[in-house]
Enzyme design. Structure first.
Site, short mmCIF file in Angstrom:
data_model
loop_
_atom_site.label_atom_id
_atom_site.label_comp_id
_atom_site.label_asym_id
_atom_site.label_seq_id
_atom_site.Cartn_x
_atom_site.Cartn_y
_atom_site.Cartn_z
CB SER A 1 -0.96 0.01 1.18
OG SER A 1 -0.28 0.19 2.40
CG ASN A 2 3.66 2.67 2.94
OD1 ASN A 2 3.54 3.86 3.17
ND2 ASN A 2 3.40 1.74 3.83
CG ASN B 1 12.17 1.43 7.10
OD1 ASN B 1 11.50 0.76 6.34
ND2 ASN B 1 12.06 1.35 8.43
CG HIS C 1 9.34 2.13 12.62
ND1 HIS C 1 9.50 0.75 12.62
CD2 HIS C 1 8.96 2.48 13.88
CE1 HIS C 1 9.23 0.30 13.85
NE2 HIS C 1 8.91 1.32 14.62
CB SER D 1 9.45 7.72 12.16
OG SER D 1 8.82 7.94 13.41
CG ASP E 1 13.22 0.71 13.12
OD1 ASP E 1 12.62 -0.12 13.82
OD2 ASP E 1 13.19 0.70 11.87
#
Ligand code: GRF
Length: 194
Positions: free
Chosen positions: A13-14, A105, A107, A139, A148
C-alpha cells in the site's frame, strides 16, 4: 528524473501511494525504476505490474547474497534513492556503505518509541495499545546499521481514542504513512536540486 527503487515484502500500500503521487503530479519528476520483492505472491508485485514497473524477487533462497544483487541492480539503473516500504529483510554491510544517506524506511511509530529489533507491523501497534499511548504515528528515517536508528526525515502524528484497538491504531497509522512517505521522497528529491 529522480530514480528510485522500492523494496517491499507485503501488501504494497505504501508502494501504491508512491505510484499514485507520481501519477497525480506531486512526485512528477520521480520514477520508480524497479521494485524488489523479498518473496513471490505478494500484492505489492501485482500493484507494480499493473503500472508496468519491473519487479525482481530477491531473497536468500534465490541468491547467496541478496544485498549484492540489490547493489548491482541499483548501480546498473543509476538509482538515486532506495525506499524501503514494508521491506522485512535487514540491509547490512556494503549496501549501507555504497548508499549511505540514500536509503530510507518508513516505520509505523514515533521513533524513538516502539522501534528496533522485532518491532514491526502489528507488534508495534500492540505495544502502543498496551502502553495506553494517547498518540502515535509514523516516522520516515535514513537506514543505517542500527535498526530504525537513522536520522529522522519526518514524522506524522495521530491522536488515539481509548477505544482504539491495535487494528484501529494500525489503520490510522497506515493512512499517515501514505502521506509521509511521498512527502519524504519529495523533500529529499528537492534537496538534491539545491
Ligand atoms: C507498514 O505498516 C509500514 O509501516 C511497515 O510495513 C507496512 C507496509 O505496508 N514498514 P504495505 O506493504 O506498504 O501495505
Amino acid at each position: 528524473m529522480f530514480k528510485i527503487a522500492v523494496l517491499t515484502s507485503g501488501g504494497g500500500s505504501n508502494l501504491q501511494s508512491i505510484i499514485d503521487h507520481i501519477e497525480n503530479g506531486y512526485l512528477n519528476d520521480v520514477v520508480i525504476s524497479f521494485v524488489i520483492a523479498s518473496k513471490n505472491n505478494i500484492k505489492a508485485i501485482e500493484r507494480a505490474k499493473c503500472h508496468n514497473i519491473p519487479v525482481y524477487v530477491i531473497n536468500k533462497e534465490l541468491f547467496t547474497n541478496p544485498n549484492d544483487e540489490i547493489i548491482k541492480l541499483c548501480k546498473t539503473n543509476k538509482i538515486d534513492l532506495i525506499v524501503l516500504a514494508g521491506y522485512l529483510s535487514i540491509l547490512s554491510g556494503e549496501i549501507l556503505k555504497q548508499y549511505k544517506n540514500r536509503i530510507i524506511n518508513i516505520h509505523p511509530s514515533l521513533i524513538p518509541k516502539f522501534c528496533g529489533p522485532k518491532m514491526y507491523g502489528h507488534f508495534v501497534h500492540e505495544a502502543v495499545y498496551n502502553a495506553k499511548e494517547s498518540k502515535t504515528g509514523c516516522s520516515v528515517h535514513y537506514v543505517t546499521d542500527v535498526i530504525d536508528g537513522g536520522k529522522i526525515i519526518l514524522q506524522k502524528e495521530v491522536i488515539l481514542q481509548p477505544t482504539d484497538l491495535p487494528e484501529d491504531i494500525a489503520a490510522k497509522v497506515l493512512k499517515l504513512e501514505h502521506i509521509a512517505l511521498p512527502q519524504a521522497i519529495k523533500k529529499i528529491k528537492d534537496s538534491y536540486k539545491e
